[in-house]
Write a protein that holds these residues in place. Structure first.
Motif, PDB file in Angstrom:
ATOM      1  N   THR A 376       0.829  -1.211   0.000  1.00 14.44           N
ATOM      2  CA  THR A 376       0.000   0.000   0.000  1.00 14.44           C
ATOM      3  C   THR A 376       0.857   1.252   0.000  1.00 14.44           C
ATOM      4  N   THR A 416      -4.641   7.991   0.612  1.00 15.55           N
ATOM      5  CA  THR A 416      -4.008   6.708   0.324  1.00 15.55           C
ATOM      6  C   THR A 416      -5.077   5.632   0.164  1.00 15.55           C
ATOM      7  N   VAL A 418      -6.491   2.250   0.563  1.00 17.34           N
ATOM      8  CA  VAL A 418      -6.281   1.086   1.429  1.00 17.34           C
ATOM      9  C   VAL A 418      -6.806  -0.171   0.755  1.00 17.34           C
ATOM     10  N   CYS A 457      -6.620  -6.516   2.373  1.00 17.50           N
ATOM     11  CA  CYS A 457      -6.382  -5.311   3.171  1.00 17.50           C
ATOM     12  C   CYS A 457      -6.966  -5.409   4.574  1.00 17.50           C
TER      13      CYS A 457
END
Length: 804
Positions: A376, A416, A418, A457
């Protein structure tokens, strides 16, 4: 009369329905929505089809939007109907069941079709594709009747199909046109590591092979190659790629090349007709991964809602997933070129590989294998074009687990991503946690979609929960189930086995309400281990619940041969023993003889039918190089020969190895004994390391010499060799009884804490009880090589080659 515009979606798959899902949030009353789907199911997660094939999930388990969701949102859904005609003048669509619906806006999300190789014999019974739930059902039905499958295609889909066949009890060959697997997602090194991992699970690979003809009469009997060789098969599955499904688009004159050509707002060449997903071509690219399709869908939904949106400008493709239980990640431009530099970490022994590709001080691509925790962060750096010129190069591929999850997620920006599968950012997840009062990964999944697809994730979502909720987040209340087959945790299962007196694998599954009848490759070996650990004297090992290497008591190699490593206690041997090994290697035409890192001799390239005869002539115990057991006890020469040595390290190592050989453990165990603190045997990076000091011995626990190098923690200091054995017994038994199956001591010690372990093993009464239970276990172990030599049934079941 409704003022709503009429929106028709052709295609009930993940890409198209994601548009509707976004649109309902942005403009819930704007459209009257109708959806046509060719399959007789509501929207389901195609990524998880392999779980259905392997029996780990049911169809219901992979449904994303159940029937009630369509009803609750006022959506008219026609399942089992394929749209066959579009009248652009009248603005209507008509299905193959003559249902006609008018539209103001039309979305084509017709997906793709599996490509079937035009081989002679491809129309025979037993030749099929792998794309839909119906394909899975046909394959499961075939596995009940037949024993051997061939999968053509070494990409992700083909490997998933092969894993499913293994779980269904079939033998499987994977045929691939080139000499590396998943060449579009992995570089050569990662591909070879993946191949080795999958071969260890029982897959057989026929690489660099060009299929020529499917042989057989009415039903398939095998696959013939251009080189003239033939592989036998009862079933042939083609997983060689997909083609955009554009026939409907072509019929009305939409621009197609080869997908339906769209602009940055997913508009086709005709007004009010849009395309999204695998059928669409944007700026010359057709995407086959789910993350770009969701990015397209988000832009289209905003456009239809007349909300402000940036155009879709294409996606940086990346993949983070498990391939048959093995973690892999690739993103961006991961193949090197002359204008690029690379940073690599490759721990061949532990099977972990990491590579980043750098151009002009920016990361442009990455490949991770075995440990994808950096994925990630690296992907965000690729997207952002982060300048790395001021960074320490070692920190680019840091062990993110080692820095603490809280600090890692705190450093992430809100944008960001995820969950790449569903395009969910850190900011969206944290906002949902705070605003909706979410307290578990499952609640986050249901609210935001994060972890809804591949599930890779989930650990990061858990860290975001802890980061967002702080002290109010109860980690202990978030139960980690053994696998998707059960709602029970490891501790609950072990307690139930003990409390209810459960005595075999199927009984555990039945009493505890397993979701899948036969379990999966994760839970079956674990249950087999826990039962053997709890009932060492009475439990009959279930060979069918072991991985192929442990079942065969030899490491399978990529060409189908095996590796034989006899035990050499403490790495010490004799001229007579060496001579016998050499003579046996010559007699059985062993092509390669190699010294291992654990001070033993590896005989590579042994045929399956030769294994038991070779073991008999070696007259040596199994080295357990294949098992979750004690592998080796590495030693230095110690006080007998070394001028720095303070104790007999060879003697101590031999005693430990003879004492604990054949002991089943949650994961592989490596030990070492060093004759002085110079540590030539690398004792402090072993699962249990013993170091001689003046007047005694130090014992170190939880070391690891892999890519996540971990120095062992000092467990205790003792004076005598008897105490070394005693404390080692207590430590290993405590680990056996409390670690998760598959959890290395380095992970377990870090999770539990050396202080709590030390408190147990240094308590005289508890240590005594642990040693007594260990002694019972050790008293009933058998050498599997000797057992196979003496049992005609074992030889017939496992080692005889059956001519087809």
């Amino acid at each position: 009369m409704s003022n709503k515009q009429k929106l028709v979606l052709v295609g009930n798959g993940m890409a198209g329905v994601s548009v509707i899902e976004h649109l309902l949030k942005l403009a819930p009353g704007k459209y009257e929505i109708t959806i046509f789907g060719s399959e007789p199911y509501p929207n389901y997660n195609r990524i998880l089809l392999s779980y259905v094939l392997s029996g780990d999930s049911s169809v219901e388990d992979i449904v994303i939007h159940p029937w009630d969701w369509y009803k609750a949102n006022g959506i008219t859904l026609y399942t089992g109907q394929t749209v066959t005609a579009i009248d652009t003048q009248a603005r209507t669509v008509t299905s193959d069941q003559e249902v006609t619906v008018a539209y103001d806006k039309l979305i084509l999300a017709t997906g793709s079709n599996p490509f079937m190789l035009p081989l002679p014999g491809a129309d025979k019974e037993g030749v099929m594709a792998y794309r839909t739930i119906r394909d899975c059902e046909m394959m499961i039905d075939a596995a009940r009747k037949y024993k051997k499958a061939i999968v053509i295609g070494g990409g992700l889909l083909g490997l998933e199909a092969a894993r499913g066949f293994l779980n269904l009890g079939m033998k499987v060959d994977v045929v691939h046109l080139v000499d590396t697997l998943m060449e579009r997602q992995l570089d050569r090194t990662a591909s070879k590591l993946l191949q080795e991992a999958l071969e260890a699970q029982g897959m057989n690979f026929l690489l660099d092979k060009q299929s020529a003809e499917i042989v057989g009469d009415q039903r398939v009997a095998g696959l013939k190659f251009k080189d003239g060789s033939v592989a036998d098969a009862d079933l042939v599955v083609m997983a060689v790629g997909i083609r955009p499904n554009v026939e409907l688009a072509k019929s009305i004159g939409l621009e197609v090349n080869p997908g339906i050509v769209v602009n940055d707002y997913m508009q086709t060449s005709m007004p009010d007709i849009y395309a999204v997903g695998e059928c669409a071509m944007h700026r010359g690219v057709v995407y086959g991964l789910v993350a770009p399709l969701y990015e397209q869908g988000a832009v289209l939904a905003k456009h239809l809602a007349e909300a402000e949106t940036a155009p879709y400008e294409g996606s940086i493709v990346y993949t983070k997933l498990k391939v048959s239980g093995v973690d892999v990640f690739s993103g961006g431009q991961f193949l090197e070129s002359e204008d690029c530099k690379t940073i690599r970490v490759h721990d061949e022994y532990s099977g972990v590989y990491k590579k980043v590709v750098i151009r002009d001080n920016k990361i442009i691509g990455a490949v991770l294998f075995g440990d994808t925790s950096d994925g990630t962060r690296l992907m965000q750096m690729i997207r952002d074009g982060s300048d790395i010129s001021g960074m320490e190069k070692a920190s680019i591929l840091r062990d993110s687990a080692g820095e603490g999850g809280g600090s890692a997620v705190a450093a992430m920006s809100d944008d960001t991503i995820v969950c790449g599968c569903n395009g969910v950012s850190k900011g969206a997840i944290c906002s949902a946690i705070r605003e909706q009062g979410l307290t578990s990964v499952e609640e986050v999944k249901n609210c935001t979609g994060a972890s809804r697809s591949c599930g890779g994730c989930k650990p990061l979502v858990g860290e975001l929960l802890a980061y967002t909720l702080g002290d109010s987040y109860d980690r202990a209340a978030v139960k980690e189930t053994m696998c998707d087959c059960t709602e029970h945790s490891r501790d609950e299962i072990v307690a139930a086995i003990r409390g209810k007196g459960l005595s075999h694998v199927r009984e555990v599954m039945s009493v505890l309400g397993w979701k899948t009848e036969d379990g999966c490759s994760k839970c079956r070996p674990a249950l087999n281990y826990y039962l053997g650990m709890i009932y060492p004297e009475t439990y009959q090992d279930d060979r069918t619940s072991r991985f192929v290497n442990e079942r065969m008591h030899a490491n399978i190699q990529k060409d189908g041969t095996y590796s034989v490593i006899p035990r050499m206690y403490g790495g010490v041997t004799s001229p007579a023993e060496l001579k016998r090994i050499a003579e046996v290697a010559e007699k059985f035409n062993v092509p390669t003889v190699k010294l291992t890192g654990g001070q033993r001799i590896d005989l590579l390239g042994v045929k399956k039918e030769d294994l038991t005869r070779m073991w008999e002539e070696l007259a040596m115990p199994s080295g357990y190089a294949y098992g979750k057991a004690l592998r080796t006890v590495k030693t230095c020469v110690g006080a007998d020969y070394c001028r720095f040595g303070t104790a007999d390290s060879m003697g101590m190592g031999i005693r430990l190895e003879k004492h604990f050989e054949r002991l089943n453990t949650p994961a592989k165990i490596k030990m070492a004994v060093s004759g002085c603190p110079r540590n030539c045997a690398e004792s402090v990076i072993k699962d249990l390391g013993v170091v001689a000091i003046d007047g005694g011995w130090e014992l170190y626990a939880g070391g690891n010499g892999g890519v996540r190098v971990r120095a062992g923690d000092l467990l205790t200091t003792v004076k005598t060799e008897d105490e070394v054995v005693e404390y080692t017994e207590a430590y290993l038994q405590y680990y056996r009884e409390n670690a998760d199956y598959g959890e290395r001591t380095s992970e377990w010690v870090k999770r539990v804490g050396i202080e709590s372990i030390r408190k147990v093993v240094e308590h005289a009464d508890e240590r005594k009880a642990l040693c007594e239970r260990m002694d019972i276990t050790l008293s009933v172990t058998k050498d599997p090589w000797k057992e196979a030599i003496e049992s005609g049934k074992i030889q017939k079941d496992l080692y005889e080659v059956v001519e087809l």
